[in-house]
Design an enzyme around this catalytic site. Structure first.
Site, short mmCIF file in Angstrom:
data_model
loop_
_atom_site.label_atom_id
_atom_site.label_comp_id
_atom_site.label_asym_id
_atom_site.label_seq_id
_atom_site.Cartn_x
_atom_site.Cartn_y
_atom_site.Cartn_z
N LYS A 1 -7.54 28.71 -9.89
CA LYS A 1 -7.86 28.37 -11.28
C LYS A 1 -8.71 27.10 -11.28
O LYS A 1 -8.19 26.00 -11.09
CB LYS A 1 -6.58 28.17 -12.10
CG LYS A 1 -6.83 27.96 -13.58
CD LYS A 1 -5.53 27.85 -14.35
CE LYS A 1 -5.78 27.70 -15.84
NZ LYS A 1 -6.54 26.49 -16.16
N CYS B 1 -5.01 -17.16 -0.41
CA CYS B 1 -4.49 -15.94 0.23
C CYS B 1 -2.98 -15.87 0.07
O CYS B 1 -2.28 -16.84 0.39
CB CYS B 1 -4.87 -15.94 1.70
SG CYS B 1 -4.12 -14.60 2.64
N CYS C 1 -1.57 -16.36 4.01
CA CYS C 1 -1.72 -17.59 4.80
C CYS C 1 -2.08 -18.82 3.98
O CYS C 1 -2.10 -19.93 4.51
CB CYS C 1 -2.78 -17.38 5.89
SG CYS C 1 -4.47 -17.26 5.26
#
Length: 794
Positions: free
Chosen positions: A128, A420, A423
């Site tokens: 379909k 970040c 870090c």
């Protein structure tokens, strides 16, 4: 015979040829002429029709580009209503449908067997398609009208638009078609076409489409047919409506007739018997759904016998003889609870949606990708929003739309972090560098990156996970969790540290014991001899995937040449553009990467299959291409060729650039180009760079004065192979590598262009398609014998 009569004959010939080429290209996937020949015929037809406008016909291929825009669509009343189908959402629903069909046919069905099993009904099965239902009306084989389904009784006249669809025949092929034939089907957009369309929309600053179905519907309902013509739409027919004349007595037979008259039908069409085989078909295509080239949202089952269809009839607004067995919903509404940021191997800081858990396509989804902050801005996304989530197959769930009317007053904007999340280093937006003709243009990129590089544990972990992955060094037993553990305890700070791990370091770690520690060390030790291509891929060079890694290894042949290669030299390799070349060069120029590479080789990694420059790249350059690669402003390919003819060497070119009198009388360049040449080589840095490039070309053996070498032809060069099913003697990846080493291209789907199919146990639709097309098929035993024979000749 008059000129007009001669033109009319030639016009008929050209139209017939172009329609045949269109059918072969867009329906059969068997192009019979090169594109250039098709374009020549098309231009000839355009010219004749321009000279004799009285001969222009609506059935001409030149009219597919679309005419004038419409003020509005007219209405079309369907002689035979375009009804919708009933839906089945569970196996039980389908079984009940089959029971109702058998009960409705009663004594018309043949008797069951002696063991009491009832007679089974034949069903026509096809996917379909997720598109827009349309009706095409043909009179005496000519397309005279196209219409949308509308409310089933009345639709919109979209004749001008359907004429632009390349796989819709403007005139039926062959003979024997009824004088009046209404064909019904679905207009849809392939996944690749949808992605390309959205890329163009974004490049033009326009809003992208939400999904292929919306894109197809929006494209088909344009008042300007030229817009429709520019969109990658396709048509697939699934049945008929109004017919004056006789057709086959079965659903499959009718579809095969339509195919014979040039109309496209589904390649997944299949005839089955009974509800059990219907469910088998549903499960099979459901498992392959994500690999199909187009979106589907279920399977349609129709009683195959047309006489049985008439007996079963209709109820309300749907036939009793057909049903759509839908797949679990692939889109759902949920709430965006938060947006978190992940750090990847290259330092990219990527937003991830945290969602209120919701079932999508049978799977509980609580996370979804947001790609980058530009995508967040495009969506207008805020934390707390109600959003539409899409999941198709195994694809990572995506947020596709915000439901603005449900936005709460407390919704918060999504902010990229300044530091970040892993870090604490600064997060900076990337700069895109566009290099062209001696200048660089900077613009803001879509990606934000942590600048911490390998001091950021997230980047280090992801880099090592990539390095040891199956398609890279393939170190068995070194999964994500163990990599994270080794980094966290400080045993590994670069890929090179893996090769100095010791038993006493591993055995004391959580989750390790004597055997697991020894097994891991053995796996690491066995990975010390990778192929050059695998090693390059394992290094994780930005924008260098498996295919580019294979190209670098095959073309340049040795790690040292790849490491030294200047960007200008790399761009001589096929499919390596300026940006990828700069990424490769920058990676090997970076001090940390040089140190890790040296450590890997010092610690026992021995690269296999290194050798000479590939013969096809020996003496592959010319002075003209070198001049062009130097990207001197206002000097294009033609100017570079003229300069090369004039000077014959780089040193002579540099001398000419500084000889004002000699250059001023060189009339093959305009004054702007001559001045640009003077300015370019007036820079000592540019002179040095040009000499460095030439020196490297000479050192590599690519220089035009280098000795040429004969290219040994690979036995399978130019051939396309397909692997399907399970191979027992080797993995599919190993088989692919062996075929590629012999020059073959290994494709994921079967077409008329496929040279050979290797079919192991469990082969499904690919084998069926190969059989249907009459392609050579090898089982695993025959395949291995063929490999041995070819390799013996190498």
């Amino acid at each position: 015979m008059t000129d007009a009569q001669t033109a009319a004959i030639r016009i008929r010939q050209l139209r017939s040829q172009l329609e045949e080429h269109n059918h072969r290209y867009y329906v059969l996937d068997e192009p019979s002429v090169p594109d250039a020949e098709y374009d020549r015929l098309f231009r000839e037809l355009q010219a004749l029709e321009a000279e004799y406008p009285q001969l222009i016909s609506a059935q001409s291929p030149t009219q597919r580009v679309g005419g004038a825009a419409l003020a509005a669509f007219g209405e079309v009343r369907h002689e035979v209503p375009m009804l919708s189908l009933g839906n089945a959402f569970a196996e039980e629903d389908l079984l009940n449908f089959d029971r109702r069909v058998r009960e409705g046919l009663g004594e018309l069905l043949p008797a069951g067997d002696l063991f009491g099993a009832g007679a089974e009904v034949e069903y026509c099965c096809e996917p379909k398609l997720d598109g827009l239902a349309v009706s095409l009306l043909y009179r005496d084989g000519l397309l005279v009208r196209g219409a949308t389904r509308g409310d089933g009784t009345t639709g919109e006249d979209i004749s001008s638009n359907v004429r632009t669809l390349r796989n819709v025949p403007l005139q039926l092929q062959g003979s024997g078609y009824p004088p009046v034939l209404e064909v019904r089907g679905e207009v849809f957009m392939s996944k690749a076409g949808f992605e390309a369309l959205n890329a163009r929309q974004l490049a033009a600053g326009a809003k992208p489409f939400a999904n292929p179905r919306n894109a197809a519907a929006g494209s088909l309902r344009q008042l300007d047919p030229k817009i429709t013509a520019s969109r990658p739409l396709q048509f697939c027919c699934y049945g008929v409506g109004q017919v004056e004349g006789e057709l086959a007595a079965t659903q499959v037979g009718v579809l095969q007739q339509l195919k014979g008259w040039g109309l496209p039908i589904s390649g997944e069409l299949k005839l089955v018997r009974g509800a059990g085989q219907c469910l088998d078909y549903y499960r099979d295509i459901g498992a392959r759904r994500s690999t199909l080239a187009y979106e589907i949202d279920g399977v349609v089952f129709k009683v195959n016998d047309i006489g049985y269809q008439r007996e079963l009839g209709f109820r309300a607004r749907e036939p009793r003889w057909a049903i759509a067995h839908k797949f679990p919903a692939s889109e759902e509404l949920t709430e965006l609870l938060d947006v978190e940021f992940q750090v990847g191997r290259t330092g990219a800081v990527t937003p991830v949606a945290r969602l209120k858990p919701v079932q999508v396509a049978g799977v509980t989804v609580s996370n979804a990708t947001l790609h980058n902050m530009d995508e967040v801005a495009r969506l207008g996304l805020m934390i707390g929003d109600t959003v539409i989530i899409r999941r198709a197959g195994d694809v990572i769930p995506q947020v596709v739309q915000v439901v603005l009317e449900r936005r709460p007053a407390a919704a918060r904007p999504v902010q990229i972090p300044e530091h970040c999340p892993v870090c604490g280093s600064a997060v900076e937006r990337t700069q895109l560098v566009k290099r062209s003709k001696g200048k660089e243009t900077l613009s803001a990129g879509a990606v934000y990156r942590c600048v911490g590089r390998l001091s950021c544990q997230a980047q280090l972990k992801q880099a090592i996970i990539h390095f040891v992955s199956r398609r890279a060094l393939d170190i068995e037993g070194l999964g994500d969790k163990i990599v994270e553990q080794l980094v966290d305890v400080g045993l590994v700070s670069s890929p090179a540290d893996l090769f100095i791990l010791r038993y006493e370091q591993l055995v004391v770690l959580e989750g390790f014991a004597d055997l697991s520690a020894r097994n891991l060390l053995a796996a690491i030790d066995s990975s010390r001899t990778p192929t050059l291509a695998r090693f390059i891929y394992a290094l994780g060079i930005p924008d260098v995937g498996e295919e580019t890694a294979k190209l670098l290894a095959r073309a340049l042949g040795a790690m040292e040449r790849i490491r030294q290669a200047l960007p200008e030299v790399l761009t001589w390799l096929p499919d390596v553009g300026a940006e990828v070349a700069h990424e490769i060069h920058s990676f090997f120029a970076e001090e940390h990467n040089q140190k890790v590479l040296a450590q890997l080789l010092e610690r026992g990694v021995e690269l296999q299959d290194e050798g000479d420059l590939h013969a096809e790249f020996a003496a592959c350059t010319t002075l003209a291409t070198l001049i062009d690669k130097l990207q001197i402003p206002f000097i294009a390919v033609t100017g570079a060729e003229k300069l090369a003819d004039k000077t014959a060497s780089l040193e002579a070119l540099i001398a000419l650039s500084q000889d004002w009198l000699a250059l001023s009388v060189f009339k093959n360049l305009n004054e702007k180009a001559r001045q640009s040449l003077r300015d370019f080589f007036a820079s000592p840095a540019n002179c040095l760079r040009a000499r460095q490039v030439e020196e490297q070309l000479r050192a590599f053996g690519m220089h035009w004065e280098s000795p040429r070498r004969a290219v040994a032809g690979l036995p399978l060069a130019g051939q396309t192979w397909v692997l399907t099913g399970t191979l027992e003697a080797m993995s599919r990846d190993q088989a692919k590598q062996q075929l590629e080493a012999l020059g073959a291209k290994v494709a994921g789907s079967v077409s008329a262009k496929t040279h050979c199919v290797v079919a192991g146990p469990g082969a499904g639709s690919k084998l069926d398609k190969a059989t249907e097309l009459g392609l050579p098929v090898l089982d695993e035993t025959a395949f291995l014998q063929r490999l041995q024979l070819l390799q013996a000749k190498e």
